[in-house]
Design a protein around this motif. Structure first.
Motif, mmCIF file in Angstrom:
data_model
loop_
_atom_site.group_PDB
_atom_site.id
_atom_site.type_symbol
_atom_site.label_atom_id
_atom_site.label_comp_id
_atom_site.label_asym_id
_atom_site.label_seq_id
_atom_site.Cartn_x
_atom_site.Cartn_y
_atom_site.Cartn_z
ATOM 1 N N GLN A 94 0.879 -1.311 -0.423
ATOM 2 C CA GLN A 94 -0.137 -0.104 -0.099
ATOM 3 C C GLN A 94 0.616 1.198 0.253
ATOM 4 O O GLN A 94 0.198 2.162 -0.509
ATOM 5 C CB GLN A 94 -1.260 -0.134 1.165
ATOM 6 N N ALA A 95 1.720 1.192 0.666
ATOM 7 C CA ALA A 95 2.610 2.097 0.796
ATOM 8 C C ALA A 95 3.446 2.997 -0.573
ATOM 9 O O ALA A 95 3.356 4.277 -1.309
ATOM 10 C CB ALA A 95 4.043 2.106 2.008
ATOM 11 N N ALA A 96 4.279 1.541 -1.076
ATOM 12 C CA ALA A 96 4.684 1.610 -2.403
ATOM 13 C C ALA A 96 3.608 2.230 -3.428
ATOM 14 O O ALA A 96 4.143 2.961 -4.569
ATOM 15 C CB ALA A 96 5.031 0.448 -2.966
ATOM 16 N N ALA A 97 2.597 1.778 -3.520
ATOM 17 C CA ALA A 97 1.257 1.945 -4.659
ATOM 18 C C ALA A 97 1.293 3.225 -4.315
ATOM 19 O O ALA A 97 0.664 4.521 -5.329
ATOM 20 C CB ALA A 97 0.218 0.792 -4.015
ATOM 21 N N ALA A 98 1.142 3.612 -2.723
ATOM 22 C CA ALA A 98 1.438 5.709 -2.324
ATOM 23 C C ALA A 98 1.427 6.193 -3.272
ATOM 24 O O ALA A 98 1.884 7.235 -3.707
ATOM 25 C CB ALA A 98 0.426 5.339 -1.110
ATOM 26 N N GLU A 99 3.320 5.591 -2.634
ATOM 27 C CA GLU A 99 4.223 6.267 -3.891
ATOM 28 C C GLU A 99 4.298 6.767 -4.864
ATOM 29 O O GLU A 99 4.393 7.258 -5.502
ATOM 30 C CB GLU A 99 5.364 5.947 -2.917
ATOM 31 N N ALA A 101 1.671 6.860 -6.413
ATOM 32 C CA ALA A 101 0.504 6.737 -7.458
ATOM 33 C C ALA A 101 0.935 8.429 -7.123
ATOM 34 O O ALA A 101 1.124 9.787 -7.745
ATOM 35 C CB ALA A 101 -0.798 6.622 -6.512
ATOM 36 N N LYS A 102 1.200 8.579 -5.548
ATOM 37 C CA LYS A 102 2.597 10.738 -6.007
ATOM 38 C C LYS A 102 3.195 11.144 -6.678
ATOM 39 O O LYS A 102 3.302 12.337 -7.697
ATOM 40 C CB LYS A 102 2.928 10.704 -4.665
ATOM 41 N N GLN A 103 4.478 9.934 -7.591
ATOM 42 C CA GLN A 103 5.090 10.025 -8.346
ATOM 43 C C GLN A 103 4.488 10.121 -10.152
ATOM 44 O O GLN A 103 4.672 11.121 -10.629
ATOM 45 C CB GLN A 103 5.742 9.053 -8.691
ATOM 46 N N VAL A 104 3.165 9.643 -10.139
ATOM 47 C CA VAL A 104 2.689 9.551 -11.346
ATOM 48 C C VAL A 104 1.947 10.910 -11.198
ATOM 49 O O VAL A 104 2.250 11.750 -12.641
ATOM 50 C CB VAL A 104 1.134 8.437 -11.135
ATOM 51 N N ALA A 105 1.429 11.131 -9.953
ATOM 52 C CA ALA A 105 1.012 12.460 -10.327
ATOM 53 C C ALA A 105 2.264 13.878 -10.521
ATOM 54 O O ALA A 105 1.403 14.813 -11.163
ATOM 55 C CB ALA A 105 0.125 12.904 -8.959
ATOM 56 N N ARG A 106 2.581 14.222 -10.109
ATOM 57 C CA ARG A 106 3.953 14.816 -10.233
ATOM 58 C C ARG A 106 4.523 14.982 -11.789
ATOM 59 O O ARG A 106 4.838 15.574 -12.406
ATOM 60 C CB ARG A 106 5.123 14.234 -9.531
ATOM 61 N N GLU A 107 5.097 13.737 -11.829
ATOM 62 C CA GLU A 107 5.588 13.547 -13.397
ATOM 63 C C GLU A 107 3.352 14.575 -15.103
ATOM 64 O O GLU A 107 3.979 14.634 -15.115
ATOM 65 C CB GLU A 107 5.636 11.782 -13.974
ATOM 66 N N HIS A 108 2.553 14.185 -13.962
ATOM 67 C CA HIS A 108 1.932 14.559 -14.470
ATOM 68 C C HIS A 108 0.994 15.594 -14.205
ATOM 69 O O HIS A 108 0.550 17.123 -15.469
ATOM 70 C CB HIS A 108 0.243 13.371 -14.555
ATOM 71 N N GLY A 109 1.794 16.924 -13.384
ATOM 72 C CA GLY A 109 1.482 17.591 -13.009
ATOM 73 C C GLY A 109 2.574 18.527 -13.522
ATOM 74 O O GLY A 109 2.011 19.741 -13.125
ATOM 75 N N ALA A 110 3.562 18.068 -13.363
ATOM 76 C CA ALA A 110 5.014 18.903 -13.751
ATOM 77 C C ALA A 110 4.112 19.228 -15.280
ATOM 78 O O ALA A 110 3.798 19.337 -16.273
ATOM 79 C CB ALA A 110 5.753 18.212 -13.925
#
Length: 110
Positions: A94-99, A101-110
């Motif tokens: 779950q922690a890895a999946a959350a991490e 998801a954050k990474q994907v969100a940062r990449e798409h948000g940038a």
């Protein structure tokens, strides 16, 4: 686990039965006639022999109950340890999946 519990119930029943027989034998005096069933036949048995036989049966049953309890305890401990490992692995996933998801969100948000 279910088989061990069923076995324990049978052993407890046998122990109770043999304890009652022991109590009955203890009430008898040396002149009492004691019989034991051998197949379809009742055979005369010496009171002391009958007491010894019941005592040995009780010792055996108590030993089997102890072994049964040890096996059950061991299985329950292993089961508990396995459940803990699964929980830790699920938490890590779950922690890895959350991490991720954050990474994907940062990449798409940038």
């Amino acid at each position: 686990i279910q088989k061990l519990r069923e076995s324990a119930k049978i052993l407890i029943h046998q122990r109770t039965e043999n304890e009652m027989v022991k109590q009955e034998l203890d009430l008898l005096d040396g002149s009492a006639n004691v019989f034991k069933q051998v197949g379809p036949v009742l055979m005369r048995n010496d009171l002391d022999d009958a007491k010894q036989t019941v005592e040995k049966r009780l010792e055996f049953i108590t030993g089997e109950l102890k072994k049964n309890e040890e096996k059950l305890s061991s299985i329950e401990k292993k089961s508990s340890e396995s459940a803990e490992k699964v929980q830790k692995m699920q938490g890590a996933m779950q922690a890895a999946a959350a991490e991720m998801a954050k990474q994907v969100a940062r990449e798409h948000g940038a």
